[in-house]
Scaffold this motif. Structure first.
Motif, PDB file in Angstrom:
ATOM      1  N   ALA A 171      14.639 -19.247  13.303  1.00  0.00           N
ATOM      2  CA  ALA A 171      14.653 -20.387  14.266  1.00  0.00           C
ATOM      3  C   ALA A 171      13.696 -21.497  13.897  1.00  0.00           C
ATOM      4  O   ALA A 171      14.029 -22.690  14.266  1.00  0.00           O
ATOM      5  CB  ALA A 171      14.370 -19.767  15.370  1.00  0.00           C
ATOM      6  N   SER A 229       7.583  -9.546  18.632  1.00  0.00           N
ATOM      7  CA  SER A 229       5.959  -9.379  18.318  1.00  0.00           C
ATOM      8  C   SER A 229       5.180  -9.491  19.686  1.00  0.00           C
ATOM      9  O   SER A 229       5.730  -9.947  20.778  1.00  0.00           O
ATOM     10  CB  SER A 229       5.760 -10.277  17.379  1.00  0.00           C
ATOM     11  OG  SER A 229       5.411 -11.468  17.839  1.00  0.00           O
ATOM     12  N   GLY A 287      13.470  -8.041  17.397  1.00  0.00           N
ATOM     13  CA  GLY A 287      13.365  -9.367  16.961  1.00  0.00           C
ATOM     14  C   GLY A 287      14.259 -10.217  17.956  1.00  0.00           C
ATOM     15  O   GLY A 287      15.114 -11.096  17.429  1.00  0.00           O
ATOM     16  N   THR A 327      13.822 -12.365  20.053  1.00  0.00           N
ATOM     17  CA  THR A 327      13.338 -13.940  20.269  1.00  0.00           C
ATOM     18  C   THR A 327      13.959 -14.658  18.909  1.00  0.00           C
ATOM     19  O   THR A 327      13.769 -15.986  19.207  1.00  0.00           O
ATOM     20  CB  THR A 327      12.094 -14.067  20.404  1.00  0.00           C
ATOM     21  OG1 THR A 327      11.349 -13.355  19.504  1.00  0.00           O
ATOM     22  CG2 THR A 327      11.585 -13.458  21.902  1.00  0.00           C
ATOM     23  N   GLY A 328      14.384 -14.227  17.850  1.00  0.00           N
ATOM     24  CA  GLY A 328      14.803 -14.927  16.615  1.00  0.00           C
ATOM     25  C   GLY A 328      16.132 -15.554  17.000  1.00  0.00           C
ATOM     26  O   GLY A 328      16.850 -15.409  17.812  1.00  0.00           O
ATOM     27  N   ALA A 329      16.357 -16.380  15.856  1.00  0.00           N
ATOM     28  CA  ALA A 329      17.667 -16.847  15.705  1.00  0.00           C
ATOM     29  C   ALA A 329      18.913 -15.735  15.757  1.00  0.00           C
ATOM     30  O   ALA A 329      19.815 -15.957  16.218  1.00  0.00           O
ATOM     31  CB  ALA A 329      17.980 -17.802  14.416  1.00  0.00           C
ATOM     32  N   ARG A 375       3.426 -11.626  20.205  1.00  0.00           N
ATOM     33  CA  ARG A 375       3.372 -13.170  20.664  1.00  0.00           C
ATOM     34  C   ARG A 375       4.263 -13.590  21.963  1.00  0.00           C
ATOM     35  O   ARG A 375       4.208 -14.124  22.703  1.00  0.00           O
ATOM     36  CB  ARG A 375       3.872 -14.016  19.639  1.00  0.00           C
ATOM     37  CG  ARG A 375       2.908 -13.911  18.648  1.00  0.00           C
ATOM     38  CD  ARG A 375       3.315 -15.167  17.194  1.00  0.00           C
ATOM     39  NE  ARG A 375       4.592 -14.340  16.704  1.00  0.00           N
ATOM     40  CZ  ARG A 375       4.464 -13.748  15.548  1.00  0.00           C
ATOM     41  NH1 ARG A 375       3.212 -13.540  15.040  1.00  0.00           N
ATOM     42  NH2 ARG A 375       5.446 -13.149  15.059  1.00  0.00           N
ATOM     43  N   SER A 376       5.487 -12.773  21.897  1.00  0.00           N
ATOM     44  CA  SER A 376       6.548 -12.870  22.794  1.00  0.00           C
ATOM     45  C   SER A 376       6.610 -12.021  23.931  1.00  0.00           C
ATOM     46  O   SER A 376       7.495 -12.268  25.095  1.00  0.00           O
ATOM     47  CB  SER A 376       7.816 -12.415  22.013  1.00  0.00           C
ATOM     48  OG  SER A 376       8.098 -13.508  20.935  1.00  0.00           O
TER      49      SER A 376
HETATM   50  P1  A2P Z   1       8.264 -13.328  17.759  1.00  0.00           P
HETATM   51  O1  A2P Z   1       9.334 -14.165  18.441  1.00  0.00           O
HETATM   52  O2  A2P Z   1       7.637 -12.727  18.694  1.00  0.00           O
HETATM   53  O3  A2P Z   1       7.561 -13.850  16.696  1.00  0.00           O
HETATM   54  P2  A2P Z   1      13.522 -15.651  13.198  1.00  0.00           P
HETATM   55  O4  A2P Z   1      14.275 -14.769  12.000  1.00  0.00           O
HETATM   56  O5  A2P Z   1      14.376 -16.412  13.923  1.00  0.00           O
HETATM   57  O6  A2P Z   1      12.248 -16.289  12.599  1.00  0.00           O
HETATM   58  O7  A2P Z   1      12.875 -14.573  14.150  1.00  0.00           O
HETATM   59  C1  A2P Z   1      12.074 -13.475  13.896  1.00  0.00           C
HETATM   60  C2  A2P Z   1      12.122 -12.169  15.012  1.00  0.00           C
HETATM   61  O8  A2P Z   1      11.597 -11.325  14.428  1.00  0.00           O
HETATM   62  C3  A2P Z   1      11.463 -12.892  16.354  1.00  0.00           C
HETATM   63  O9  A2P Z   1      12.079 -12.297  17.400  1.00  0.00           O
HETATM   64  C4  A2P Z   1      10.058 -12.326  15.887  1.00  0.00           C
HETATM   65  O10 A2P Z   1       9.275 -12.048  17.207  1.00  0.00           O
HETATM   66  C5  A2P Z   1      10.325 -11.026  15.520  1.00  0.00           C
HETATM   67  N1  A2P Z   1       9.195 -10.519  14.449  1.00  0.00           N
HETATM   68  C6  A2P Z   1       8.297 -11.088  13.719  1.00  0.00           C
HETATM   69  N2  A2P Z   1       7.373 -10.483  13.349  1.00  0.00           N
HETATM   70  C7  A2P Z   1       7.400  -9.321  13.983  1.00  0.00           C
HETATM   71  C8  A2P Z   1       6.784  -8.123  14.000  1.00  0.00           C
HETATM   72  N3  A2P Z   1       5.425  -7.960  13.166  1.00  0.00           N
HETATM   73  N4  A2P Z   1       6.945  -7.079  15.325  1.00  0.00           N
HETATM   74  C9  A2P Z   1       7.859  -7.296  15.686  1.00  0.00           C
HETATM   75  N5  A2P Z   1       8.774  -8.508  15.867  1.00  0.00           N
HETATM   76  C10 A2P Z   1       8.610  -9.347  14.737  1.00  0.00           C
END
Ligand code: A2P
Length: 347
Positions: free
Chosen positions: A164, A39, A11, A13-15, A41-42
């Protein structure tokens, strides 16, 4: 000689993930290699750690090979899927989601309160809910002196608790409203800018939402007692990243507010903010970016001889999530509770 560890952030890339990255760097956590996972996506993005650009990888089984420590903050379902895989591959997982918090085999740790619980881990340690962390840091020192009988809490929770994207949404909504346009809510259920609403988690048969029940159940687990009666009302407010809480405590005998003030002024993780003349007490903008939980407005409850009122603010992303997780990791290193597959390097 000091040990260094291969650390993964799930995670990243998240907050909370980006804050973890910053804290691991600023607190100089002993890292030999940092693996950034998110994920698909990143995948392909890069994040900076100690001046180095590190690629973000899509999470996979292989990503946990030879990893010593995983700091997970990617939501409950992601943790449920990947934490057991990481543990099976030999890592210790400090999980920020609610997936394992109430599992009796998983320690739920606030280092200022129950560091000893970490020693019993079997691969996973849970990081408590943010409002619970902030509250327990502030009231544990009082509970040590005189056991708390009952807690009545009301929370004023920032957008950061929803991630985020929710923080961005509040900014976009505020600017839309200021331009005379309708605010759009996509991440949160209702517009939060210039508004507030009861916490948007599922509601149980008793009318309590999940966030409120987390405060009840997790506080009891962290304090290792089922005796404290707790009720809470959790509300989301249009603040970006620090939570506030109004806490009413009931003791068996009166608790002198000056004694409480004196105790909290020397308690770890707490900063007393009280200027009664200026009416200056903890505020989210002053708690933002701070490690400590700011506590103030400590006063006798005029409705109950054994009641004490206090008010607190704490950075939800920092002590409410990322900092607490990093402090747990530091505790594991200090107590030698983290296996290291990594090389020993000279200091
Ligand atoms: P991504 O940025 O690729 O979506 P927040 O709490 O700020 O929303 O951040 C959630 C974090 O969890 C992000 O880094 C997001 O990555 C990651 N994430 C969300 N869903 C998945 C998943 N299915 N597998 C791996 N990472 C995930």
């Amino acid at each position: 000689m000091s040990k260094t560890y291969r650390v993964a952030i799930l995670g990243a890339t998240g907050a909370v993930g980006t804050e973890l990255l910053e804290l691991l760097e600023s607190r100089n956590f002993p890292i030999s290699e940092l693996i950034l996972l998110a994920s698909e996506r990143s995948a392909g993005r890069t994040l900076t750690f100690k001046g180095e650009n590190i690629p973000v990888q899509a999470v996979s089984d292989r990503a946990f090979e030879n990893v010593d420590l995983v700091l997970a903050s990617a939501g409950g379902s992601t943790s449920k899927k990947w934490a057991p895989i990481a543990v099976e591959k030999g890592a210790v997982v400090i999980d920020n989601s609610s997936a394992f918090r109430m599992n009796p085999e998983v320690p739920l740790v606030v280092p200022e309160v129950n560091p000893q619980a970490a020693a019993n881990h079997q691969g996973i340690i849970a990081n408590p809910n943010c409002t619970t962390i902030l509250m327990t840091v502030a009231i544990w020192p009082l509970h040590q002196v005189k056991p708390i009988q009952r807690i009545v809490a009301a929370t004023y929770q920032s957008a950061s608790g929803a991630g985020a994207k929710a923080m961005e949404e509040v900014k976009t909504q505020a600017s839309a409203i200021l331009q005379g346009q309708e605010p759009i809510a996509e991440v949160l259920p209702y517009p939060l800018a210039f508004n507030l609403f009861p916490h948007n988690t599922p509601i149980n048969d008793l009318g309590y939402c999940e966030e409120e029940m987390k405060m009840v159940n997790e506080t009891r687990k962290i304090f290792d007692t089922q005796q404290i009666r707790i009720t809470a009302t959790c509300v989301r407010v249009p603040v970006l990243r620090a939570h506030s809480e109004s806490i009413n405590l009931e003791f068996e005998t009166p608790f002198n507010p000056d004694t409480a003030r004196e105790i909290l002024s020397r308690s770890p993780g707490v900063k007393l903010v009280e200027d009664w003349r200026a009416n200056h007490f903890p505020m989210p903008i002053e708690a933002t970016g701070k490690d400590e939980v700011l506590v103030g407005r400590i006063r006798q409850d005029i409705s109950h001889p054994c009641g004490l009122e206090l008010w607190l603010c704490g950075d939800q992303i920092r002590k409410g999530a990322a900092l607490n997780a990093v402090q747990i990791a530091e505790l594991l290193v200090e107590k030698n509770l983290l296996k290291s597959a990594a090389a020993y390097v000279a200091q």
